[in-house]
Design a protein around this motif. Structure first.
Motif: not given
Length: 172
Positions: A139-142, A144-148, A154-155
């Motif tokens: 999975t591209p790092s960018l 993954l960063a967007g998901v985090r 949201q949190s």
């Protein structure tokens, strides 16, 4: 090598753990003075101590050499099937006996079972052996960063709403 911590349970043949394929093992342990203070034992199938030595806790000595039984090369054919869990209890053993590397994942809250139909096929069977299970894909790092970041937002947003609700309730 033998102390993998894997149980390798199976309803078929030898099983899937490395220690199930040990044919012979040479163990070196302390010996008496007349033995030169070293005792070298070769344990073979049928010897009572071989099963104990396979556990590889080191109680019987240092494992010096291991001979493994090998199998001819083969491929595996894997198919996933989703079913409801109505007859899950009755189907587990039958399913395991039908497929050599069978597996299932049960989701009781969803009343579903994902059956992995996993069988041995000849090595000349067509196919490239690709295991395209989505959690193992790169999975591209960018991304993954967007998901985090989205999860953090949201949190944080949920925490703000809770604080606002608590402060409004306290002022009433």
């Amino acid at each position: 090598m033998l102390g993998t911590g894997a149980h390798g349970s199976s309803l078929w043949g030898e099983g899937s753990a490395v220690h199930d394929y040990v044919a012979e093992m040479t163990v070196v342990s302390p010996g008496a003075a007349e033995e030169g203070f070293v005792k070298v034992r070769t344990l073979k199938e049928g010897d009572g101590e071989l099963n104990a030595a396979k556990v590889s806790l080191g109680v019987l000595g240092v494992i010096y050499k291991v001979t493994l039984k090998l199998q001819p090369m083969f491929k595996r054919s894997v198919t996933y099937v989703i079913r409801n869990d109505t007859n899950f209890g009755d189907e587990t053993t039958t399913f395991g006996l039908q497929h050599e590397f069978a597996d299932f994942t049960w989701y009781p809250s969803q009343r579903q079972v994902i059956y992995r139909i996993d069988d041995r096929v000849p090595s000349n069977t067509s196919g490239n052996g690709l295991y395209d299970y989505f959690p193992f894909r790169s999975t591209p790092s960018l991304l993954l960063a967007g998901v985090r970041i989205a999860g953090t937002y949201q949190s944080t947003n949920a925490t703000r709403k809770l604080v606002m609700f608590t402060s409004n309730r306290n002022t009433m």
